[in-house]
Write a protein that holds these residues in place. Structure first.
Motif, PDB file in Angstrom:
ATOM      1  N   PRO A 324       0.815  -1.216   0.000  1.00 42.34           N
ATOM      2  CA  PRO A 324       0.000   0.000   0.000  1.00 42.34           C
ATOM      3  C   PRO A 324       0.851   1.270   0.000  1.00 42.34           C
ATOM      4  CG  PRO A 324      -0.078  -1.094   2.148  1.00 42.34           C
ATOM      5  CD  PRO A 324       0.568  -2.044   1.196  1.00 42.34           C
ATOM      6  N   GLY A 325       0.534   2.163  -0.928  1.00 41.62           N
ATOM      7  CA  GLY A 325       1.258   3.427  -1.017  1.00 41.62           C
ATOM      8  C   GLY A 325       2.560   3.354  -1.784  1.00 41.62           C
ATOM      9  N   ILE A 326       2.940   2.160  -2.263  1.00 40.87           N
ATOM     10  CA  ILE A 326       4.198   1.991  -2.994  1.00 40.87           C
ATOM     11  C   ILE A 326       3.894   1.904  -4.491  1.00 40.87           C
ATOM     12  CG2 ILE A 326       6.305   0.635  -3.263  1.00 40.87           C
ATOM     13  CD1 ILE A 326       5.961   1.762  -0.451  1.00 40.87           C
ATOM     14  N   PRO A 327       4.379   2.834  -5.284  1.00 37.74           N
ATOM     15  CA  PRO A 327       4.125   2.776  -6.729  1.00 37.74           C
ATOM     16  C   PRO A 327       4.995   1.729  -7.407  1.00 37.74           C
ATOM     17  CG  PRO A 327       5.586   4.604  -6.247  1.00 37.74           C
ATOM     18  CD  PRO A 327       5.191   4.008  -4.912  1.00 37.74           C
ATOM     19  N   SER A 328       4.679   1.427  -8.627  1.00 38.74           N
ATOM     20  CA  SER A 328       5.506   0.526  -9.428  1.00 38.74           C
ATOM     21  C   SER A 328       6.572   1.356 -10.124  1.00 38.74           C
ATOM     22  CB  SER A 328       4.644  -0.196 -10.466  1.00 38.74           C
ATOM     23  OG  SER A 328       5.441  -1.022 -11.288  1.00 38.74           O
ATOM     24  N   GLY A 329       7.811   0.924 -10.035  1.00 35.74           N
ATOM     25  CA  GLY A 329       8.883   1.674 -10.682  1.00 35.74           C
ATOM     26  C   GLY A 329      10.229   1.382 -10.071  1.00 35.74           C
ATOM     27  N   GLY A 330      11.134   2.323 -10.188  1.00 32.23           N
ATOM     28  CA  GLY A 330      12.478   2.119  -9.663  1.00 32.23           C
ATOM     29  C   GLY A 330      13.266   3.405  -9.664  1.00 32.23           C
ATOM     30  N   SER A 331      14.454   3.344  -9.076  1.00 31.91           N
ATOM     31  CA  SER A 331      15.293   4.525  -8.938  1.00 31.91           C
ATOM     32  C   SER A 331      16.760   4.126  -8.906  1.00 31.91           C
ATOM     33  CB  SER A 331      14.937   5.271  -7.645  1.00 31.91           C
ATOM     34  OG  SER A 331      15.850   6.319  -7.386  1.00 31.91           O
ATOM     35  N   ASP A 332      17.609   5.023  -9.421  1.00 28.55           N
ATOM     36  CA  ASP A 332      19.055   4.823  -9.299  1.00 28.55           C
ATOM     37  C   ASP A 332      19.632   5.736  -8.216  1.00 28.55           C
ATOM     38  OD1 ASP A 332      18.883   7.269 -10.544  1.00 28.55           O
ATOM     39  OD2 ASP A 332      20.030   6.703 -12.332  1.00 28.55           O
ATOM     40  N   ALA A 333      18.778   6.224  -7.311  1.00 28.81           N
ATOM     41  CA  ALA A 333      19.231   7.072  -6.209  1.00 28.81           C
ATOM     42  C   ALA A 333      20.180   6.297  -5.295  1.00 28.81           C
ATOM     43  CB  ALA A 333      18.038   7.570  -5.399  1.00 28.81           C
ATOM     44  N   LEU A 334      21.160   7.001  -4.754  1.00 26.75           N
ATOM     45  CA  LEU A 334      22.067   6.402  -3.783  1.00 26.75           C
ATOM     46  C   LEU A 334      21.365   6.294  -2.433  1.00 26.75           C
ATOM     47  CD1 LEU A 334      25.308   8.460  -4.574  1.00 26.75           C
ATOM     48  CD2 LEU A 334      24.898   6.065  -5.191  1.00 26.75           C
ATOM     49  N   VAL A 335      21.331   5.090  -1.871  1.00 22.86           N
ATOM     50  CA  VAL A 335      20.759   4.909  -0.535  1.00 22.86           C
ATOM     51  C   VAL A 335      21.639   3.935   0.246  1.00 22.86           C
ATOM     52  CG1 VAL A 335      18.398   5.368  -1.269  1.00 22.86           C
ATOM     53  CG2 VAL A 335      19.203   3.015  -1.218  1.00 22.86           C
ATOM     54  N   TYR A 336      21.741   4.168   1.540  1.00 27.77           N
ATOM     55  CA  TYR A 336      22.400   3.221   2.436  1.00 27.77           C
ATOM     56  C   TYR A 336      21.371   2.238   2.977  1.00 27.77           C
ATOM     57  CZ  TYR A 336      26.656   6.131   2.999  1.00 27.77           C
ATOM     58  OH  TYR A 336      27.824   6.840   2.803  1.00 27.77           O
ATOM     59  N   LEU A 337      21.829   1.064   3.376  1.00 30.10           N
ATOM     60  CA  LEU A 337      20.929   0.130   4.046  1.00 30.10           C
ATOM     61  C   LEU A 337      20.429   0.714   5.363  1.00 30.10           C
ATOM     62  CD1 LEU A 337      22.688  -3.325   3.430  1.00 30.10           C
ATOM     63  CD2 LEU A 337      20.926  -2.191   2.066  1.00 30.10           C
ATOM     64  N   PHE A 338      21.236   1.550   6.037  1.00 26.93           N
ATOM     65  CA  PHE A 338      20.743   2.123   7.293  1.00 26.93           C
ATOM     66  C   PHE A 338      19.720   3.241   7.069  1.00 26.93           C
ATOM     67  CE2 PHE A 338      25.162   4.239   7.342  1.00 26.93           C
ATOM     68  CZ  PHE A 338      24.737   5.502   6.940  1.00 26.93           C
ATOM     69  N   ASP A 339      19.451   3.572   5.796  1.00 24.27           N
ATOM     70  CA  ASP A 339      18.348   4.479   5.479  1.00 24.27           C
ATOM     71  C   ASP A 339      16.992   3.753   5.503  1.00 24.27           C
ATOM     72  OD1 ASP A 339      20.060   6.672   5.057  1.00 24.27           O
ATOM     73  OD2 ASP A 339      20.303   6.195   2.930  1.00 24.27           O
TER      74      ASP A 339
END
Length: 464
Positions: A324-339
């Protein structure tokens, strides 16, 4: 009339439970970002994980921050659940430097003067519990975040980590208990379920039916396969690197990948059982499901086998959400696992801690921002540092005074080292400045240049 009155009295509790989504967090051990079919791997068979990816949102560049131990699983899982980089932990000292010393003595060099112990609040389970969630953890016990995991209301461990890995059915024990939990849980509360598998970490033993799904001689090698790593990275003879002889032959890497993929497929099967039970409970549509892993692993990339490196193969992990609330798609944004911790809090309506290193990337999921991090810093023990910025990645090996430079955007396999190109001199200098900036930010005092460097050359030990 009495039953109607009772139902009316219970209505606020039912609405409260339905008002927040459940959260099912599936977390693997030593799983590369490219080891899921729906994320672009044409060989591995992961139909249940694929079903989550196909209806959800995937992050291409999710990274483990690194490790202050060769068992990277331990700092990774502590960072995941605390939302903090390992430099923040009280009296931090790398295990190699701590041998034979008083563990309560302040670190005098090479590490950071931290401010927290890994079990201190805030942390993931306490934040979710404060938001009204019933919290549940079940996973491996070795090399994990035991102090934080003790904060879960339901805290379970595999009966025997090694035996489970050799059972032929990796993930079955955790799935069995999860299915039972769905039947017995407190229905008046949403649940936060953290299932921390011990797979596909070695030993990788999958039942024959999973092995038979693959033809070993047709499994492609990693694009960045090498028989031997070209120089001393500071961890050439670590435990993981001794799992196969040098040089790494094509047959040996195919054997390793065969067992690796079959183990993933077996785990995927039991994840499918969890998803089926969730549907049967009637809570599937009201559950945010996310999948990730503590880090990647080389399994043949760059001549390496383990995760004691800062290449993408070692630190890049799969990460995707659905529900719920999560769209279909993707991103090449930099994220840490602790995020992930602050992000899940943000998605679930829990208070997002303001005193941690983690940053919620909910705006990226919602399409309100392209990224929440412009740059990324990685650190492994005293032997490797890296920075990702401006479309490039610089890896620094202070003990041998060597750098590698890769085009992060166009060379994700890190095939072409640009560090010796004179035209890249200014870029390298700029990235080193950024690396120093992030070292100060995270209180990392490791010098990036050694006054007494070790030899860069390395030769495999001779077999006895």
């Amino acid at each position: 009339m009495k039953s109607l009155l009772f139902a009316i009295l219970l209505l606020p509790f039912a609405v409260s439970a339905a008002g927040k989504p459940n959260v099912l967090f599936l977390f693997a051990d030593d799983m590369r970002a490219d080891s899921i079919a729906a994320l672009g791997n044409p060989v591995v068979k992961t139909p249940n994980l694929d079903s989550i990816v196909q209806r959800g949102f995937a992050f291409k560049n999710a990274f483990c921050f690194g490790g202050n131990s060769p068992a990277v699983c331990t700092p990774s899982r502590n960072m995941l659940l605390s939302g903090n980089a390992f430099f923040r932990w009280k009296d931090y000292q790398p295990p190699a430097a701590n041998a034979g010393k008083n563990p309560n003595k302040k670190n005098k060099g090479g590490g950071a003067k931290g401010m927290l112990a890994p079990g201190d609040a805030p942390n993931f389970p306490l934040s979710m519990q404060a938001a009204g969630y019933e919290t549940y953890h079940h996973g491996k016990k070795g090399n994990t975040a035991t102090l934080i995991q003790a904060k879960f209301q339901h805290n379970k461990y595999l009966l025997n980590d090694a035996a489970e890995r050799k059972s032929g059915e990796p993930g079955q024990e955790i799935a069995d208990h999860a299915v039972q939990f769905f039947k017995e849980r407190d229905q008046s509360k949403p649940f936060f379920m953290y299932l921390a598998f011990g797979n596909p970490h070695d030993p990788r033993v999958a039942a024959q039916k999973y092995l038979d799904l693959y033809k070993r001689d047709q499994i492609p090698l990693p694009k960045n396969y090498r028989p031997v790593h070209p120089f001393n990275n500071g961890e050439m003879s670590i435990r993981d690197e001794k799992l196969s002889p040098w040089p790494r032959t094509e047959d040996e890497i195919r054997r390793t990948l065969h067992e690796y993929y079959a183990t993933i497929t077996a785990m995927d099967h039991h994840i499918g059982r969890i998803l089926a039970a969730l549907k049967e409970s009637g809570q599937f549509e009201n559950t945010i499901i996310l999948f990730s892993a503590d880090q990647g692993i080389a399994v043949g990339s760059h001549g390496l086998l383990g995760k004691q490196n800062l290449y993408n193969a070692g630190m890049n992990a799969p990460l995707f959400f659905a529900g719920p609330g999560i769209p279909s798609g993707g991103s090449d944004a930099l994220v840490y696992l602790f995020d992930i911790y602050p992000t899940v809090c943000d998605l679930a309506g829990a208070e997002v801690p303001k005193t941690i290193d983690g940053i919620s990337f909910k705006p990226v999921i919602e399409g309100k921002a392209k990224t929440v991090r412009e740059e990324m810093f990685l650190a492994y023990m005293k032997v490797q540092r890296a920075v990702i910025a401006d479309g490039y990645k610089l890896i620094r090996y202070p003990q041998i005074n060597r750098s590698q430079l890769f085009d992060f955007t166009n060379d994700p396999e890190e095939l072409n080292d640009l560090a010796d190109d004179p035209a890249q001199k200014d870029r390298i200098a700029s990235l080193l400045e950024k690396m120093t900036h992030w070292q100060k930010h995270y209180t990392d005092d490791l010098p990036l240049t050694s006054t007494s460097p070790q030899p860069a050359e390395w030769s495999p030990p001779k077999e006895k």
